[in-house]
Design a protein around this motif. Structure first.
Motif, PDB file in Angstrom:
ATOM      1  N   GLN A 154      41.158   1.592  89.631  1.00  0.00           N
ATOM      2  CA  GLN A 154      40.982   0.679  88.507  1.00  0.00           C
ATOM      3  C   GLN A 154      41.893  -0.544  88.636  1.00  0.00           C
ATOM      4  O   GLN A 154      43.116  -0.417  88.706  1.00  0.00           O
ATOM      5  CB  GLN A 154      41.301   1.393  87.187  1.00  0.00           C
ATOM      6  N   LEU A 155      41.300  -1.741  88.666  1.00  0.00           N
ATOM      7  CA  LEU A 155      42.068  -2.973  88.604  1.00  0.00           C
ATOM      8  C   LEU A 155      42.434  -3.262  87.155  1.00  0.00           C
ATOM      9  O   LEU A 155      41.690  -2.918  86.226  1.00  0.00           O
ATOM     10  CB  LEU A 155      41.263  -4.140  89.180  1.00  0.00           C
ATOM     11  N   LEU A 156      43.589  -3.918  86.958  1.00  0.00           N
ATOM     12  CA  LEU A 156      44.094  -4.188  85.614  1.00  0.00           C
ATOM     13  C   LEU A 156      44.582  -5.628  85.508  1.00  0.00           C
ATOM     14  O   LEU A 156      45.213  -6.155  86.436  1.00  0.00           O
ATOM     15  CB  LEU A 156      45.249  -3.227  85.288  1.00  0.00           C
ATOM     16  N   ASN A 157      44.289  -6.242  84.384  1.00  0.00           N
ATOM     17  CA  ASN A 157      44.754  -7.597  84.105  1.00  0.00           C
ATOM     18  C   ASN A 157      46.217  -7.518  83.650  1.00  0.00           C
ATOM     19  O   ASN A 157      46.533  -6.803  82.696  1.00  0.00           O
ATOM     20  CB  ASN A 157      43.874  -8.208  82.995  1.00  0.00           C
ATOM     21  N   THR A 158      47.093  -8.240  84.344  1.00  0.00           N
ATOM     22  CA  THR A 158      48.530  -8.121  84.062  1.00  0.00           C
ATOM     23  C   THR A 158      49.165  -9.505  83.955  1.00  0.00           C
ATOM     24  O   THR A 158      48.867 -10.390  84.753  1.00  0.00           O
ATOM     25  CB  THR A 158      49.228  -7.310  85.172  1.00  0.00           C
ATOM     26  N   ASN A 159      50.022  -9.672  82.981  1.00  0.00           N
ATOM     27  CA  ASN A 159      50.671 -10.960  82.732  1.00  0.00           C
ATOM     28  C   ASN A 159      51.385 -11.470  83.981  1.00  0.00           C
ATOM     29  O   ASN A 159      52.193 -10.757  84.585  1.00  0.00           O
ATOM     30  CB  ASN A 159      51.660 -10.798  81.575  1.00  0.00           C
ATOM     31  N   ALA A 160      51.092 -12.718  84.360  1.00  0.00           N
ATOM     32  CA  ALA A 160      51.650 -13.277  85.596  1.00  0.00           C
ATOM     33  C   ALA A 160      53.165 -13.463  85.518  1.00  0.00           C
ATOM     34  O   ALA A 160      53.870 -13.299  86.517  1.00  0.00           O
ATOM     35  CB  ALA A 160      50.961 -14.602  85.927  1.00  0.00           C
TER      36      ALA A 160
END
Length: 258
Positions: A154-160
């Motif tokens: 699972q790919l996850l959106n993470t704060n840069a």
């Protein structure tokens, strides 16, 4: 101990072709090993609207449902990342595009559902420092987009900003790390509407006072939280400012210390 520069670039620079080209030249000429981290939220929102997918936000944070995650993967990991890599290559920087899944570089977990369900948002568990160190020793410059993974497919959106901070912490065992947050302002301003109110140095006590006084607020709050989190975990130095951060002899930026 060898020095390492880690730079997080803000969205307003990414979306401005002239500024991005200027940044690419300045970043490419930085001496020694370096890592670049970028987001792409503005472009993701733009593409989402074109696809008929309404972006969902809560207090400035993106809610990443399944459709939004697909857009984030396409925009962050594809469109923005590969354009950035190609531009750096044109300036002689041997960049390589990365997500957290590539080389198992950044492991994370899906954020638990609380009062708000942020969907496929990722909170970082671990940085794969040995792999990144090997890449840096080969003369490669990793360019990270704002995607991590959970090692279960699972790919996850993470704060840069968080990715940049955690990379700096994870690599501070092997390197003397300077972390840069580069965006459109000259640094932390006492009055966000007045560029002449730059605060050049902030230690932790001053940071707490500026927070309580409401000087540090809104989007600057999580950014400075990441900055001091990095400093509290052995990162050598953190600087915040605009493109002049990378110009020699310039001192018009904010330096953060404990």
């Amino acid at each position: 101990m060898k020095k390492l520069n880690i730079v997080k670039i803000g969205g307003n620079i990414i979306e401005n072709k002239l500024e991005l080209d200027r940044f690419s030249k300045l970043f490419s000429t930085m001496e020694g090993p370096k890592i670049l981290v970028h987001g792409g939220g503005k472009k993701a929102s733009e593409i989402s609207k074109k696809l008929g997918i309404a972006p969902k936000m809560h207090d400035g944070r993106r809610i990443t449902d399944e459709a939004a995650l697909d857009v984030a993967i396409m925009v962050y990991g594809g469109l923005t990342n590969k354009k950035m890599v190609a531009q750096l290559q044109s300036h002689g920087c041997n960049a390589i595009g990365m997500s957290g899944a590539d080389g198992n570089a950044i492991q994370a977990h899906k954020r638990p559902v609380g009062t708000i369900n942020y969907g496929f948002a990722g909170d970082i568990d671990q940085i794969n420092a040995p792999v990144l160190k090997s890449m840096l020793e080969l003369g490669l410059t990793p360019v990270f987009c704002a995607l991590t993974h959970d090692q279960k497919g699972q790919l996850l959106n993470t704060n840069a900003d968080t990715i940049a901070s955690e990379l700096a912490i994870g690599l501070s065992v092997d390197f003397e790390v300077t972390l840069y947050y580069c965006f459109e302002l000259s640094g932390v301003l006492a009055d966000v509407n007045n560029p002449s109110t730059l605060i050049k140095k902030i230690d932790f006590d001053e940071y707490e006072k500026l927070k309580s006084d409401g000087v540090i607020a809104d989007g600057m709050l999580p950014k400075l939280h990441n900055c001091f989190h990095a400093l509290q975990h052995d990162v050598n130095e953190v600087r915040i400012g605009n493109l002049t951060l990378f110009e020699k002899e310039n001192s018009n930026y904010t330096t953060l210390t404990l």
